[in-house]
Write an enzyme that holds these catalytic residues in place. Sequence first.
Site, PDB file in Angstrom:
ATOM      1  N   ASP A   1       0.850  -1.191   0.000  1.00  0.00           N
ATOM      2  CA  ASP A   1       0.000   0.000   0.000  1.00  0.00           C
ATOM      3  C   ASP A   1       0.884   1.238   0.000  1.00  0.00           C
ATOM      4  OD1 ASP A   1      -2.695   1.275   0.265  1.00  0.00           O
ATOM      5  OD2 ASP A   1      -1.792   2.065   2.090  1.00  0.00           O
TER       6      ASP A   1
ATOM      7  N   GLU B   1      -6.221  18.499   2.410  1.00  0.00           N
ATOM      8  CA  GLU B   1      -7.115  17.353   2.306  1.00  0.00           C
ATOM      9  C   GLU B   1      -6.347  16.040   2.464  1.00  0.00           C
ATOM     10  OE1 GLU B   1      -6.371  18.959  -1.920  1.00  0.00           O
ATOM     11  OE2 GLU B   1      -6.709  19.715   0.118  1.00  0.00           O
TER      12      GLU B   1
ATOM     13  N   HIS C   1      -4.336  11.233   5.910  1.00  0.00           N
ATOM     14  CA  HIS C   1      -3.181  10.474   6.375  1.00  0.00           C
ATOM     15  C   HIS C   1      -2.642  10.921   7.729  1.00  0.00           C
ATOM     16  CE1 HIS C   1      -3.387   9.271   2.261  1.00  0.00           C
ATOM     17  NE2 HIS C   1      -2.868  10.372   1.780  1.00  0.00           N
TER      18      HIS C   1
ATOM     19  N   ASP D   1      -2.615  -0.562   6.592  1.00  0.00           N
ATOM     20  CA  ASP D   1      -3.508  -0.956   5.499  1.00  0.00           C
ATOM     21  C   ASP D   1      -2.992  -2.205   4.789  1.00  0.00           C
ATOM     22  OD1 ASP D   1      -5.137   1.106   6.125  1.00  0.00           O
ATOM     23  OD2 ASP D   1      -4.872   2.234   4.267  1.00  0.00           O
TER      24      ASP D   1
END
Length: 229
Positions: free
Chosen positions: A7, A52, A57, A156
């Site tokens: 990821d 954003e 994150h 993830d």
Amino acid sequence: MREIVLDTETTGFEPGAGDRIVEIGAVELFNHLPTGRTYHQYINPERAMPQEAFAVHGLGDDFLRDKPRFAEVGRAFLDFIGTDSILVIHNAAFDMKFLNAELGWAQMPLIAMERALDTVAMARKKFPGSPASLDALCRRFGIDNSARTLHGALLDAEILAEVYLELIGGRQPGFGLNIDPVSAQNTETASDWRPRPRPVPLPSRLTEAEIEAHAAFVAKLGEAAIWNR
């Protein structure tokens, strides 16, 4: 068989528009079992982190400022994934687009798209019409993703490894129960394994009465009976 569940986290959606990778996380599987080996790296994107992206994150400019640039860690990443391991990625086209853009800018070898196995496509094929996001698949398979309050590449990748194993039918789909995921790399592979005879045969479970009854039945069939050959 070696697989890398992978990821990335990025500053946006398009490397052509100046977006960069800020984090890579990867988990190694061997014969569909985690080996315990992982790769994790934060990366200085050499640009300001959009608001954003920070919201998704949680990685800000101050945190990333002293992290290495991709050109400094790209070789270590390539060494970890190797040259022929399958790359298991959720929405593979997105991550591969960014990885190859970064590798190209660093003048390093690109990764063939044929190596990527897209778990989004797998999920849509297996569950047509159902949501195929990572969170939706965690709910479907009962996988705990409560720690996923922010998108993090290694977390993830670890969650995706569990989802992937469920998508292919659960752990050990080939029933290679004798294979240790670490030592197997230096010994035999799943395709090499063959069943061996028991050192001590199992005792018969037939009773004397059952043996006599079978013999009497065969005797009635005559000498041409297959049991007399």
